[in-house]
Design a protein around this motif. Structure first.
Motif, PDB file in Angstrom:
ATOM      1  N   ALA A  20      50.906  74.853   8.691  1.00  0.00           N
ATOM      2  CA  ALA A  20      50.575  74.411  10.148  1.00  0.00           C
ATOM      3  C   ALA A  20      50.926  72.869  10.158  1.00  0.00           C
ATOM      4  O   ALA A  20      50.799  72.094  11.129  1.00  0.00           O
ATOM      5  CB  ALA A  20      49.255  74.819  10.405  1.00  0.00           C
ATOM      6  N   GLY A  21      50.879  72.149   8.846  1.00  0.00           N
ATOM      7  CA  GLY A  21      51.234  70.882   8.883  1.00  0.00           C
ATOM      8  C   GLY A  21      52.415  70.554   8.995  1.00  0.00           C
ATOM      9  O   GLY A  21      53.539  71.112   9.362  1.00  0.00           O
ATOM     10  N   HIS A  22      52.656  69.155   8.622  1.00  0.00           N
ATOM     11  CA  HIS A  22      54.059  68.480   8.671  1.00  0.00           C
ATOM     12  C   HIS A  22      54.877  68.518   7.296  1.00  0.00           C
ATOM     13  O   HIS A  22      55.757  67.980   7.063  1.00  0.00           O
ATOM     14  CB  HIS A  22      54.112  67.269   9.345  1.00  0.00           C
ATOM     15  N   GLY A  67      45.475  67.465   5.250  1.00  0.00           N
ATOM     16  CA  GLY A  67      45.354  68.696   4.574  1.00  0.00           C
ATOM     17  C   GLY A  67      45.988  69.787   4.942  1.00  0.00           C
ATOM     18  O   GLY A  67      45.930  70.960   4.083  1.00  0.00           O
ATOM     19  N   LYS A  68      46.536  70.263   6.305  1.00  0.00           N
ATOM     20  CA  LYS A  68      46.947  71.288   6.501  1.00  0.00           C
ATOM     21  C   LYS A  68      48.245  71.855   5.891  1.00  0.00           C
ATOM     22  O   LYS A  68      48.440  73.088   5.537  1.00  0.00           O
ATOM     23  CB  LYS A  68      47.339  71.218   8.001  1.00  0.00           C
ATOM     24  N   PRO A 142      55.030  61.103   4.662  1.00  0.00           N
ATOM     25  CA  PRO A 142      56.516  61.293   4.659  1.00  0.00           C
ATOM     26  C   PRO A 142      56.661  61.916   5.899  1.00  0.00           C
ATOM     27  O   PRO A 142      56.011  62.881   6.992  1.00  0.00           O
ATOM     28  CB  PRO A 142      57.230  62.028   3.678  1.00  0.00           C
ATOM     29  N   ASN A 143      57.873  61.600   6.732  1.00  0.00           N
ATOM     30  CA  ASN A 143      58.360  62.194   8.013  1.00  0.00           C
ATOM     31  C   ASN A 143      59.599  62.645   7.624  1.00  0.00           C
ATOM     32  O   ASN A 143      60.766  62.031   8.096  1.00  0.00           O
ATOM     33  CB  ASN A 143      58.185  61.078   9.213  1.00  0.00           C
ATOM     34  N   PRO A 144      59.697  63.833   7.212  1.00  0.00           N
ATOM     35  CA  PRO A 144      61.038  64.473   6.852  1.00  0.00           C
ATOM     36  C   PRO A 144      61.869  64.623   8.031  1.00  0.00           C
ATOM     37  O   PRO A 144      61.676  65.305   8.975  1.00  0.00           O
ATOM     38  CB  PRO A 144      60.788  65.752   6.137  1.00  0.00           C
ATOM     39  N   LEU A 145      63.222  64.229   7.867  1.00  0.00           N
ATOM     40  CA  LEU A 145      64.091  64.478   9.075  1.00  0.00           C
ATOM     41  C   LEU A 145      64.554  65.935   9.079  1.00  0.00           C
ATOM     42  O   LEU A 145      64.795  66.282  10.215  1.00  0.00           O
ATOM     43  CB  LEU A 145      65.653  63.584   8.731  1.00  0.00           C
ATOM     44  N   ASN A 146      64.437  66.642   8.026  1.00  0.00           N
ATOM     45  CA  ASN A 146      65.002  67.886   8.256  1.00  0.00           C
ATOM     46  C   ASN A 146      63.864  69.076   8.171  1.00  0.00           C
ATOM     47  O   ASN A 146      64.287  70.137   7.723  1.00  0.00           O
ATOM     48  CB  ASN A 146      66.152  68.202   7.148  1.00  0.00           C
ATOM     49  N   ALA A 154      61.478  77.651   3.933  1.00  0.00           N
ATOM     50  CA  ALA A 154      60.439  77.520   3.409  1.00  0.00           C
ATOM     51  C   ALA A 154      59.254  78.519   3.552  1.00  0.00           C
ATOM     52  O   ALA A 154      58.697  78.886   2.550  1.00  0.00           O
ATOM     53  CB  ALA A 154      59.562  76.329   3.820  1.00  0.00           C
ATOM     54  N   VAL A 155      59.229  79.147   4.854  1.00  0.00           N
ATOM     55  CA  VAL A 155      58.094  80.384   5.046  1.00  0.00           C
ATOM     56  C   VAL A 155      58.668  81.515   4.305  1.00  0.00           C
ATOM     57  O   VAL A 155      58.007  82.342   3.540  1.00  0.00           O
ATOM     58  CB  VAL A 155      58.451  80.589   6.513  1.00  0.00           C
ATOM     59  N   ALA A 156      59.935  81.750   4.104  1.00  0.00           N
ATOM     60  CA  ALA A 156      60.702  83.147   3.369  1.00  0.00           C
ATOM     61  C   ALA A 156      60.005  82.989   2.018  1.00  0.00           C
ATOM     62  O   ALA A 156      59.725  83.954   1.106  1.00  0.00           O
ATOM     63  CB  ALA A 156      62.016  83.120   3.646  1.00  0.00           C
ATOM     64  N   SER A 157      60.318  81.524   1.652  1.00  0.00           N
ATOM     65  CA  SER A 157      60.092  81.316  -0.079  1.00  0.00           C
ATOM     66  C   SER A 157      58.596  81.701  -0.321  1.00  0.00           C
ATOM     67  O   SER A 157      58.338  82.100  -1.297  1.00  0.00           O
ATOM     68  CB  SER A 157      60.354  79.827  -0.162  1.00  0.00           C
TER      69      SER A 157
END
Length: 186
Positions: A20-22, A67-68, A142-146, A154-157
């Motif tokens: 749920a986080g970034h 922390g999310k 960090p504020n990842p561009l991708n 990521a969810v599948a992994s």
């Protein structure tokens, strides 16, 4: 800090992005060898509740980001994150009074936007020199561009970790859940 997760970092970022986080808690990845079976205390949310002139309402904020994104990382590594400032979140007015009290005056810096006497007292009390910390707010998030492009991957992994467990719960034996010995739970 704006960048794109690529290469080995992209693979390691998955469990932080699939939440749920970034993905901003990826900074904790560097501490992985030291975190198993621990309860690390952090200052998450301290910028709001420990600020000398804080005026936050009682309770934890409904929408919070801290922390999310470490949820899956915490589960895999095996530690419990304890954001110390949250412990007093139901009493922010008492904390603000303490921050402005005479007892805390020696720890007040008067710096606009960064005056946190309580945490300064804790850290100085542990022997850290006042000049070695808390001079200005520095974010590590960090504020990842991708992030959006990486999210589904990521969810599948992360979900693949739970594959065997999910089969046991949903019942790989024709839809009935099973317990350890393969017997039906009914």
């Amino acid at each position: 800090m704006r960048f794109a997760y690529e290469g080995e970092l992209r693979a390691k970022a998955r469990e932080f992005v699939a939440t749920a986080g970034h993905g901003d808690d990826i900074a904790f990845l560097n501490f992985e060898p030291h975190l198993g079976n621990t309860m690390p205390f952090t200052g998450a949310w301290g910028d709001r509740i420990w600020e000398r002139e804080s005026n936050v309402p009682s309770g934890l904020p409904v929408r919070t980001l801290f922390g999310k994104s470490m949820g899956e990382f915490r589960l895999r590594v095996g530690f419990a994150h304890v954001p110390l400032p949250c412990i007093g979140a139901f009493y922010p007015h008492s904390i603000a009074r303490l921050s402005r009290s005479r007892a805390m005056a020696p720890y007040a810096t008067g710096m606009e936007g960064y005056d946190r006497p309580i945490c300064r007292r804790i850290v100085e009390g542990a022997g850290v020199a006042a000049s070695a910390f808390g001079q200005k707010k520095v974010a590590t998030a960090p504020n990842p561009l991708n992030r959006a492009a990486l999210w589904a991957e990521a969810v599948a992994s992360v979900m693949s970790r739970y594959g065997a467990a999910a089969e046991n719960v949903t019942g790989a034996n024709g839809g009935e859940a099973t317990t350890g010995g393969g017997a039906s739970p009914r």
